[in-house]
Design a protein around this motif. Sequence first.
Motif, short mmCIF file in Angstrom:
data_model
loop_
_atom_site.label_atom_id
_atom_site.label_comp_id
_atom_site.label_asym_id
_atom_site.label_seq_id
_atom_site.Cartn_x
_atom_site.Cartn_y
_atom_site.Cartn_z
N UNK A 9 -5.07 7.94 -52.77
CA UNK A 9 -5.18 8.06 -54.23
C UNK A 9 -6.59 7.67 -54.68
N UNK A 10 -7.12 6.58 -54.14
CA UNK A 10 -8.46 6.12 -54.52
C UNK A 10 -9.51 7.16 -54.12
N UNK A 11 -9.43 7.66 -52.91
CA UNK A 11 -10.41 8.65 -52.44
C UNK A 11 -10.34 9.91 -53.29
N UNK A 12 -9.13 10.38 -53.57
CA UNK A 12 -8.98 11.57 -54.41
C UNK A 12 -9.57 11.35 -55.80
N UNK A 56 -8.96 3.78 -61.65
CA UNK A 56 -7.98 2.97 -62.39
C UNK A 56 -6.82 3.82 -62.90
N UNK A 57 -7.14 4.93 -63.55
CA UNK A 57 -6.11 5.79 -64.12
C UNK A 57 -5.20 6.39 -63.06
N UNK A 58 -5.77 6.86 -61.96
CA UNK A 58 -4.96 7.50 -60.91
C UNK A 58 -4.08 6.49 -60.18
N UNK A 59 -4.62 5.33 -59.88
CA UNK A 59 -3.81 4.29 -59.22
C UNK A 59 -2.64 3.90 -60.11
N UNK A 60 -2.91 3.67 -61.38
CA UNK A 60 -1.83 3.32 -62.31
C UNK A 60 -0.82 4.45 -62.44
N UNK A 65 -1.23 -0.82 -58.78
CA UNK A 65 -1.71 -1.80 -59.76
C UNK A 65 -3.20 -2.04 -59.59
N UNK A 66 -3.92 -1.96 -60.68
CA UNK A 66 -5.34 -2.32 -60.69
C UNK A 66 -5.43 -3.72 -61.29
N UNK A 67 -5.91 -4.66 -60.50
CA UNK A 67 -5.97 -6.05 -60.93
C UNK A 67 -7.11 -6.26 -61.93
N UNK A 68 -8.28 -5.70 -61.63
CA UNK A 68 -9.39 -5.82 -62.56
C UNK A 68 -10.46 -4.78 -62.27
N UNK A 69 -11.29 -4.56 -63.28
CA UNK A 69 -12.46 -3.69 -63.16
C UNK A 69 -13.64 -4.49 -63.70
N UNK A 70 -14.67 -4.63 -62.89
CA UNK A 70 -15.84 -5.43 -63.28
C UNK A 70 -17.10 -4.57 -63.23
N UNK A 82 -7.99 -3.18 -56.51
CA UNK A 82 -6.65 -2.58 -56.45
C UNK A 82 -5.72 -3.39 -55.55
N UNK A 83 -6.00 -4.67 -55.40
CA UNK A 83 -5.17 -5.52 -54.56
C UNK A 83 -5.53 -5.38 -53.09
N UNK A 84 -4.86 -4.48 -52.38
CA UNK A 84 -5.13 -4.27 -50.96
C UNK A 84 -6.43 -3.54 -50.70
N UNK A 85 -6.97 -2.90 -51.73
CA UNK A 85 -8.23 -2.16 -51.60
C UNK A 85 -9.18 -2.60 -52.70
N UNK A 86 -10.43 -2.87 -52.31
CA UNK A 86 -11.49 -3.17 -53.27
C UNK A 86 -12.48 -2.02 -53.21
N UNK A 87 -12.78 -1.44 -54.37
CA UNK A 87 -13.66 -0.29 -54.45
C UNK A 87 -14.98 -0.71 -55.09
N UNK A 88 -16.08 -0.44 -54.39
CA UNK A 88 -17.42 -0.70 -54.91
C UNK A 88 -18.05 0.64 -55.23
N UNK A 89 -18.47 0.83 -56.47
CA UNK A 89 -19.13 2.06 -56.89
C UNK A 89 -20.53 1.67 -57.37
N UNK A 90 -21.54 2.11 -56.65
CA UNK A 90 -22.90 1.69 -56.92
C UNK A 90 -23.82 2.88 -57.14
#
Length: 130
Positions: A9-12, A56-60, A65-70, A82-90
């Motif tokens: 889901x995250x990759x898509x 965030x929208x696709x996971x939800x 569950x998305x715990x936070x977006x920073x 996303x709990x079990x997965x942490x996504x870094x977008x740089x």
Amino acid sequence: MDLTKLQRVVIDALEDVKAQDIRVYDTTKLTDLFDRVIIATGSSNRQTRSLAMSVKEEVNAKGGEVISVEGLETGEWVLVDCGDIVVHILQPALRAYYQLEGMWGAKPVRVKLAADKGLVKASESEDDEA
């Protein structure tokens, strides 16, 4: 949601907004806090924010569950927990400078990207005829 489905889901979601250089790393031997780190590049502040919101929208939407977006304020480096997965977008300059692959990249995970032939996105059904 199981780890494999969440990862897909995250990759898509990242691919839907044209993320560049998506990398997935298994962190189970490095930390107990999460099982995967996904690193992607966005070409501008606007794109990194859009990538984060897409994740965030696709996971939800898929029941995760998305715990936070920073980092949305600047959009230079956005982290989606996303709990079990942490996504870094740089953005490219920050990704080159911080070299997160050096920290988390000991065990890359091989994944097919949607651009590869025959892959059905998690957001689509194999039965869909469009």
